[in-house]
Scaffold this active site. Structure first.
Site, PDB file in Angstrom:
ATOM      1  N   LYS A  34       1.127  -1.634   0.147  1.00  0.00           N
ATOM      2  CA  LYS A  34       0.151   0.232   0.213  1.00  0.00           C
ATOM      3  C   LYS A  34       0.832   1.226  -0.203  1.00  0.00           C
ATOM      4  O   LYS A  34      -0.011   2.397   0.297  1.00  0.00           O
ATOM      5  CB  LYS A  34      -1.053  -0.612   1.310  1.00  0.00           C
ATOM      6  CG  LYS A  34      -2.075  -1.196   1.256  1.00  0.00           C
ATOM      7  CD  LYS A  34      -2.845  -0.860   2.254  1.00  0.00           C
ATOM      8  CE  LYS A  34      -4.206  -2.061   2.480  1.00  0.00           C
ATOM      9  NZ  LYS A  34      -4.654  -1.763   3.773  1.00  0.00           N
ATOM     10  N   CYS A  35       1.743   1.280   0.173  1.00  0.00           N
ATOM     11  CA  CYS A  35       2.927   1.818   0.018  1.00  0.00           C
ATOM     12  C   CYS A  35       2.958   3.455  -1.492  1.00  0.00           C
ATOM     13  O   CYS A  35       2.905   2.614  -2.579  1.00  0.00           O
ATOM     14  CB  CYS A  35       4.594   1.892   0.125  1.00  0.00           C
ATOM     15  SG  CYS A  35       5.665   2.865   0.076  1.00  0.00           S
ATOM     16  N   GLY A  36       3.464   4.055  -1.809  1.00  0.00           N
ATOM     17  CA  GLY A  36       3.265   5.300  -2.765  1.00  0.00           C
ATOM     18  C   GLY A  36       4.401   4.391  -3.286  1.00  0.00           C
ATOM     19  O   GLY A  36       4.748   5.188  -4.637  1.00  0.00           O
TER      20      GLY A  36
END
Length: 157
Positions: A34-36
């Site tokens: 879910k990290c950018g």
């Protein structure tokens, strides 16, 4: 103690010793789906596919340390495989900092220094390990894997 004395756990609960990778160059990464920075999965996969026949392996360790991972290791691995096409080995959901940090990441942070000290500041911190099991370099979260491909090539030759 060496990196080869450390055992790690796969998402299915099986454990194995990193001595399995003796003689190989490793890139160890704490990941988060879910990290950018999740776009780095593509670059990591590309490097893995390009050099895996030359004794190179990428090892992914999903971390929920920064609140950007799914709820469990199986879900994290499935997301990596289905959403990002990851084929390199993925492992159990871990912590990378603090007293509950995974032993591998305690070892890695103790034996390397990042830009702001030993602590891992974010997802996608990467550690390049040579064929002898030594930490060659630590790369920060924003260091794109393709930017240090020449460092990997140097370790493979």
């Amino acid at each position: 103690m060496s990196i080869y004395d450390i055992s790690v756990r796969k998402s299915n609960g099986d454990t194995y010793s990193l001595d399995k990778y003796k003689g190989k160059t490793m890139l160890i990464v704490n990941t988060a789906t879910k990290c950018g920075l999740k776009g780095q999965f593509d670059s990591l996969e590309s490097l893995y596919n390009t050099y895996k026949d030359k004794d190179f392996v990428v090892l992914g360790f999903p971390s929920d340390q920064f609140g950007q991972e799914v709820d469990n290791a199986v879900e994290a691995e499935q997301s990596c495989r289905m959403s990002y096409g990851v084929t390199f080995p993925m492992h159990d959901l871990i912590k990378v900092n603090g007293k509950d940090a995974d032993p591998l990441f305690k070892y890695l942070t103790k034996n390397s220094k990042g830009m702001f000290g030993k602590k891992i500041k974010w997802n996608f911190t990467k550690f390049l390990i040579n064929k002898e099991g030594n930490i060659v370099q630590r790369f920060g979260p924003k260091d794109k894997p393709e930017s240090f491909e020449n460092d990997i090539i140097k370790e493979l030759t």
